[in-house]
Design a protein around this motif. Sequence first.
Motif, mmCIF file in Angstrom:
data_model
loop_
_atom_site.group_PDB
_atom_site.id
_atom_site.type_symbol
_atom_site.label_atom_id
_atom_site.label_comp_id
_atom_site.label_asym_id
_atom_site.label_seq_id
_atom_site.Cartn_x
_atom_site.Cartn_y
_atom_site.Cartn_z
ATOM 1 N N GLY A 235 0.798 -1.217 0.000
ATOM 2 C CA GLY A 235 0.000 0.000 0.000
ATOM 3 C C GLY A 235 0.831 1.269 0.000
ATOM 4 O O GLY A 235 0.340 2.339 -0.366
ATOM 5 N N ASP A 236 2.112 1.170 0.408
ATOM 6 C CA ASP A 236 2.962 2.351 0.423
ATOM 7 C C ASP A 236 3.694 2.552 -0.896
ATOM 8 O O ASP A 236 4.483 3.483 -1.031
ATOM 9 C CB ASP A 236 3.988 2.248 1.563
ATOM 10 N N ARG A 237 3.445 1.672 -1.883
ATOM 11 C CA ARG A 237 4.145 1.772 -3.156
ATOM 12 C C ARG A 237 3.227 1.755 -4.357
ATOM 13 O O ARG A 237 3.648 2.074 -5.458
ATOM 14 C CB ARG A 237 5.149 0.611 -3.313
ATOM 15 N N TYR A 238 1.969 1.377 -4.184
ATOM 16 C CA TYR A 238 1.134 1.082 -5.345
ATOM 17 C C TYR A 238 -0.199 1.809 -5.266
ATOM 18 O O TYR A 238 -0.840 1.855 -4.214
ATOM 19 C CB TYR A 238 0.878 -0.427 -5.429
ATOM 20 N N ASP A 239 -0.624 2.373 -6.401
ATOM 21 C CA ASP A 239 -1.924 3.025 -6.533
ATOM 22 C C ASP A 239 -2.669 2.402 -7.710
ATOM 23 O O ASP A 239 -2.075 2.111 -8.747
ATOM 24 C CB ASP A 239 -1.779 4.526 -6.805
ATOM 25 N N PHE A 240 -3.973 2.228 -7.559
ATOM 26 C CA PHE A 240 -4.819 1.854 -8.673
ATOM 27 C C PHE A 240 -5.577 3.102 -9.124
ATOM 28 O O PHE A 240 -6.105 3.850 -8.301
ATOM 29 C CB PHE A 240 -5.824 0.765 -8.270
ATOM 30 N N THR A 241 -5.610 3.331 -10.425
ATOM 31 C CA THR A 241 -6.275 4.515 -10.962
ATOM 32 C C THR A 241 -7.337 4.088 -11.968
ATOM 33 O O THR A 241 -7.203 3.055 -12.630
ATOM 34 C CB THR A 241 -5.278 5.469 -11.656
ATOM 35 N N VAL A 242 -8.376 4.904 -12.089
ATOM 36 C CA VAL A 242 -9.431 4.631 -13.063
ATOM 37 C C VAL A 242 -10.016 5.964 -13.520
ATOM 38 O O VAL A 242 -10.147 6.911 -12.736
ATOM 39 C CB VAL A 242 -10.527 3.741 -12.446
ATOM 40 N N SER A 243 -10.321 6.049 -14.810
ATOM 41 C CA SER A 243 -10.944 7.251 -15.366
ATOM 42 C C SER A 243 -12.457 7.053 -15.360
ATOM 43 O O SER A 243 -12.967 6.010 -15.811
ATOM 44 C CB SER A 243 -10.453 7.498 -16.805
ATOM 45 N N LEU A 244 -13.180 8.036 -14.848
ATOM 46 C CA LEU A 244 -14.622 7.945 -14.733
ATOM 47 C C LEU A 244 -15.306 8.988 -15.615
ATOM 48 O O LEU A 244 -14.745 10.048 -15.867
ATOM 49 C CB LEU A 244 -15.059 8.167 -13.286
ATOM 50 N N SER A 245 -16.497 8.660 -16.059
ATOM 51 C CA SER A 245 -17.285 9.632 -16.811
ATOM 52 C C SER A 245 -18.737 9.491 -16.394
ATOM 53 O O SER A 245 -19.166 8.411 -15.962
ATOM 54 C CB SER A 245 -17.154 9.393 -18.330
ATOM 55 N N ARG A 246 -19.464 10.580 -16.510
ATOM 56 C CA ARG A 246 -20.871 10.569 -16.149
ATOM 57 C C ARG A 246 -21.698 10.337 -17.398
ATOM 58 O O ARG A 246 -21.713 11.154 -18.315
ATOM 59 C CB ARG A 246 -21.252 11.884 -15.480
ATOM 60 N N GLY A 247 -22.374 9.192 -17.453
ATOM 61 C CA GLY A 247 -23.103 8.823 -18.662
ATOM 62 C C GLY A 247 -24.429 9.538 -18.778
ATOM 63 O O GLY A 247 -24.926 10.124 -17.826
#
Length: 247
Positions: A235-247
């Motif tokens: 947890g001190d080295r890794y991030d998960f990212t995601v792009s969101l949009s409003r449909g």
Amino acid sequence: MEQNSVIDKNSPVPYYYQLAEILRRDLSKHSSRGEVLQLPSENDLAARYNVSRATVRHALDSLENEGWIYRQKGRGAFAPFRRVQQDLTQLVSTTEDIERRGWSLETKTVSCQLITAPQYVADELELKPGAMIYRLCRLRIVNDEPLSLQITHLPAELCPQFDQHDHTSSLYRLLEDRYGLKLWTAREVLRARPASPYEAELLRIHEGACMLYVERVTFTVEGVPIEYLEAVWRGDRYDFTVSLSRG
């Protein structure tokens, strides 16, 4: 570090929290490999953002607890790494992801066993009771630092003699090139949990440290579940990212 962000004195958000968020954004852009970044002194940060030293210390405490920085008495605060970010909208193997970043990756095979599928694995892979699977446990080391422990479960019927292959490179490439299994989609669940003693030893972290736990079922282009993955990421080295949009 950037200097264009300011503390909003009219915001109800505490000053230390705003400052910590500013520093997080700056540190996330630190892209050096193996280089140590020294943060400005507490006095410099207090003057730059027009806050008290107590506010600065509180912000740095938060960053240290989250693993963004470490402090040395009499020397200051340092950020020795760049956090790894994984885009959740793409199905990419760890090997492929690290290679395209230009970082070094070492994979150590902890174990590879042919076993009867536990019921929860059989359910995820849609296997009959008593079906055999390969259980592969691997330690992934990025830039000489343990980053993730990954346990992969594969139906033995679809991957005969899997244990006789080299597992230190891309598993997805092996499945595609050797077995003709093209991985196409996946269903993934993420949650936070503390590190077990076993995980802490392999990843060289403290027992109970915050981990990002991932469960993933990967499907072939025909919709057949081929992989059930259980992985922990530091947890001190890794991030998960995601792009969101409003449909």
